[in-house]
Design an enzyme around this catalytic site. Structure first.
Site, PDB file in Angstrom:
ATOM      1  N   ASP A   1     -24.210 -28.777 -32.605  1.00  0.00           N
ATOM      2  CA  ASP A   1     -24.302 -28.178 -33.911  1.00  0.00           C
ATOM      3  C   ASP A   1     -23.810 -29.119 -35.088  1.00  0.00           C
ATOM      4  OD1 ASP A   1     -24.998 -24.960 -35.148  1.00  0.00           O
ATOM      5  OD2 ASP A   1     -24.233 -26.578 -36.423  1.00  0.00           O
TER       6      ASP A   1
ATOM      7  N   HIS B   1     -41.849 -23.974 -28.109  1.00  0.00           N
ATOM      8  CA  HIS B   1     -41.546 -23.443 -29.428  1.00  0.00           C
ATOM      9  C   HIS B   1     -41.637 -21.881 -29.492  1.00  0.00           C
ATOM     10  CE1 HIS B   1     -40.879 -23.000 -33.764  1.00  0.00           C
ATOM     11  NE2 HIS B   1     -41.894 -22.094 -33.675  1.00  0.00           N
TER      12      HIS B   1
ATOM     13  N   HIS C   1     -32.945 -20.282 -30.627  1.00  0.00           N
ATOM     14  CA  HIS C   1     -31.743 -21.160 -30.165  1.00  0.00           C
ATOM     15  C   HIS C   1     -30.632 -20.305 -29.759  1.00  0.00           C
ATOM     16  CE1 HIS C   1     -31.553 -20.799 -34.582  1.00  0.00           C
ATOM     17  NE2 HIS C   1     -30.357 -20.745 -34.427  1.00  0.00           N
TER      18      HIS C   1
END
Ligand code: 5GP
Ligand code: ZN
Length: 114
Positions: A29, A45, A98
Protein backbone atom coordinates in the site's frame (compact mmCIF):
# COMPACT_ATOMS: atom_id res chain seq x y z
CA UNK A 1 -12.34 5.69 -17.12
CA UNK A 2 -9.50 3.28 -16.24
CA UNK A 3 -9.20 1.34 -13.01
CA UNK A 4 -6.07 2.08 -10.96
CA UNK A 5 -5.73 -1.47 -9.65
CA UNK A 6 -6.25 -2.98 -13.13
CA UNK A 7 -3.44 -0.67 -14.27
CA UNK A 8 -1.26 -1.85 -11.36
CA UNK A 9 -1.96 -5.50 -12.25
CA UNK A 10 -0.99 -4.90 -15.90
CA UNK A 11 2.15 -2.98 -14.89
CA UNK A 12 0.97 0.25 -16.53
CA UNK A 13 1.08 1.87 -13.07
CA UNK A 14 4.15 0.91 -11.03
CA UNK A 15 3.82 -0.89 -7.68
CA UNK A 16 5.98 -2.86 -5.27
CA UNK A 17 5.01 -6.48 -5.85
CA UNK A 18 4.90 -8.81 -2.86
CA UNK A 19 3.20 -11.84 -4.43
CA UNK A 20 1.74 -12.94 -7.73
CA UNK A 21 0.14 -16.07 -9.11
CA UNK A 22 -2.16 -16.71 -12.10
CA UNK A 23 -5.14 -15.13 -10.40
CA UNK A 24 -3.98 -12.75 -7.69
CA UNK A 25 -1.56 -9.82 -7.45
CA UNK A 26 -0.44 -8.35 -4.11
CA UNK A 27 1.52 -5.16 -3.60
CA UNK A 28 2.53 -2.67 -0.91
CA UNK A 29 0.00 0.00 0.00
CA UNK A 30 1.31 3.44 -0.94
CA UNK A 31 0.13 4.89 2.41
CA UNK A 32 0.80 2.12 4.95
CA UNK A 33 -1.28 1.99 8.14
CA UNK A 34 0.99 -0.61 9.78
CA UNK A 35 4.63 -1.72 9.30
CA UNK A 36 3.31 -4.37 6.89
CA UNK A 37 0.42 -3.18 4.72
CA UNK A 38 -0.23 -5.07 1.53
CA UNK A 39 -3.22 -5.06 -0.82
CA UNK A 40 -4.33 -8.29 -2.47
CA UNK A 41 -6.36 -7.93 -5.66
CA UNK A 42 -7.85 -10.44 -8.07
CA UNK A 43 -6.82 -10.10 -11.71
CA UNK A 44 -10.51 -10.31 -12.61
CA UNK A 45 -12.07 -6.88 -12.02
CA UNK A 46 -15.04 -6.66 -9.67
CA UNK A 47 -16.15 -3.48 -7.94
CA UNK A 48 -16.62 -4.96 -4.47
CA UNK A 49 -18.46 -7.67 -2.52
CA UNK A 50 -21.79 -6.38 -3.86
CA UNK A 51 -20.86 -7.71 -7.33
CA UNK A 52 -20.14 -11.27 -6.17
CA UNK A 53 -22.42 -14.04 -7.38
CA UNK A 54 -22.35 -17.80 -8.06
CA UNK A 55 -20.24 -17.29 -11.18
CA UNK A 56 -17.45 -15.22 -9.67
CA UNK A 57 -17.34 -16.30 -6.02
CA UNK A 58 -14.00 -18.03 -6.79
CA UNK A 59 -12.55 -14.50 -6.50
CA UNK A 60 -12.80 -14.67 -2.72
CA UNK A 61 -11.35 -18.17 -2.38
CA UNK A 62 -8.51 -17.26 -4.76
CA UNK A 63 -7.77 -14.15 -2.69
CA UNK A 64 -7.82 -15.94 0.66
CA UNK A 65 -5.67 -18.81 -0.63
CA UNK A 66 -3.18 -16.19 -1.86
CA UNK A 67 -3.26 -14.49 1.56
CA UNK A 68 -2.52 -17.86 3.17
CA UNK A 69 0.59 -18.08 0.94
CA UNK A 70 1.59 -14.44 1.53
CA UNK A 71 1.41 -14.97 5.31
CA UNK A 72 3.81 -17.91 5.00
CA UNK A 73 6.10 -16.15 2.53
CA UNK A 74 6.30 -13.02 4.70
CA UNK A 75 6.51 -14.90 8.04
CA UNK A 76 3.42 -13.26 9.49
CA UNK A 77 3.43 -15.87 12.25
CA UNK A 78 2.40 -13.42 15.02
CA UNK A 79 -0.89 -12.81 13.22
CA UNK A 80 -2.30 -10.36 10.77
CA UNK A 81 -5.53 -8.52 10.11
CA UNK A 82 -7.48 -8.57 6.86
CA UNK A 83 -9.85 -5.74 6.03
CA UNK A 84 -12.23 -5.08 3.15
CA UNK A 85 -13.67 -1.58 2.93
CA UNK A 86 -16.92 -2.18 1.09
CA UNK A 87 -18.72 0.92 -0.14
CA UNK A 88 -18.55 4.60 0.79
CA UNK A 89 -19.45 4.29 4.50
CA UNK A 90 -16.55 1.88 4.93
CA UNK A 91 -14.17 4.26 3.16
CA UNK A 92 -13.77 2.35 -0.10
CA UNK A 93 -12.05 4.72 -2.52
CA UNK A 94 -10.73 2.29 -5.15
CA UNK A 95 -13.54 0.46 -6.90
CA UNK A 96 -11.69 -2.78 -7.54
CA UNK A 97 -12.28 -5.35 -4.79
CA UNK A 98 -9.17 -5.54 -2.61
CA UNK A 99 -8.18 -7.02 0.72
CA UNK A 100 -5.89 -5.09 3.05
CA UNK A 101 -3.37 -7.27 4.94
CA UNK A 102 -1.97 -5.56 8.02
CA UNK A 103 0.77 -6.85 10.28
CA UNK A 104 4.21 -6.13 11.72
CA UNK A 105 3.19 -5.22 15.28
CA UNK A 106 2.71 -7.32 18.40
CA UNK A 107 -0.71 -5.69 18.83
CA UNK A 108 -2.55 -4.23 15.88
CA UNK A 109 -4.96 -2.38 18.19
CA UNK A 110 -8.73 -2.33 18.36
CA UNK A 111 -10.70 -3.44 15.33
CA UNK A 112 -12.56 -0.14 15.11
CA UNK A 113 -12.25 3.26 16.74
CA UNK A 114 -15.34 3.87 18.86
P1 5GP B 1 -9.77 1.55 0.22
O1 5GP B 1 -9.99 2.74 1.11
O2 5GP B 1 -10.43 1.69 -1.13
O3 5GP B 1 -10.12 0.26 0.92
O4 5GP B 1 -8.21 1.45 0.05
C1 5GP B 1 -7.51 1.93 -1.04
C2 5GP B 1 -6.04 1.79 -0.68
O5 5GP B 1 -5.29 1.95 -1.87
C3 5GP B 1 -5.55 2.85 0.31
O6 5GP B 1 -5.03 2.21 1.47
C4 5GP B 1 -4.49 3.61 -0.47
O7 5GP B 1 -3.38 3.98 0.32
C5 5GP B 1 -4.10 2.63 -1.56
N1 5GP B 1 -3.65 3.25 -2.79
C6 5GP B 1 -4.28 4.27 -3.46
N2 5GP B 1 -3.61 4.58 -4.57
C7 5GP B 1 -2.54 3.73 -4.62
C8 5GP B 1 -1.48 3.57 -5.57
O8 5GP B 1 -1.36 4.26 -6.58
N3 5GP B 1 -0.57 2.60 -5.29
C9 5GP B 1 -0.65 1.82 -4.16
N4 5GP B 1 0.31 0.90 -3.99
N5 5GP B 1 -1.64 1.95 -3.27
C10 5GP B 1 -2.58 2.89 -3.50
ZN1 ZN C 1 -9.96 -3.00 -11.84
Amino acid sequence: MGCLFCNIISGKTPSTKVFENEKVYAFKDINPQAPFHVLAVHKEHTKNIDELNENNSHIMSDLFLAINQIAKQENLDKGYRVIINNGPAAGQVIWHLHIHILAGKDDLGPMLLK
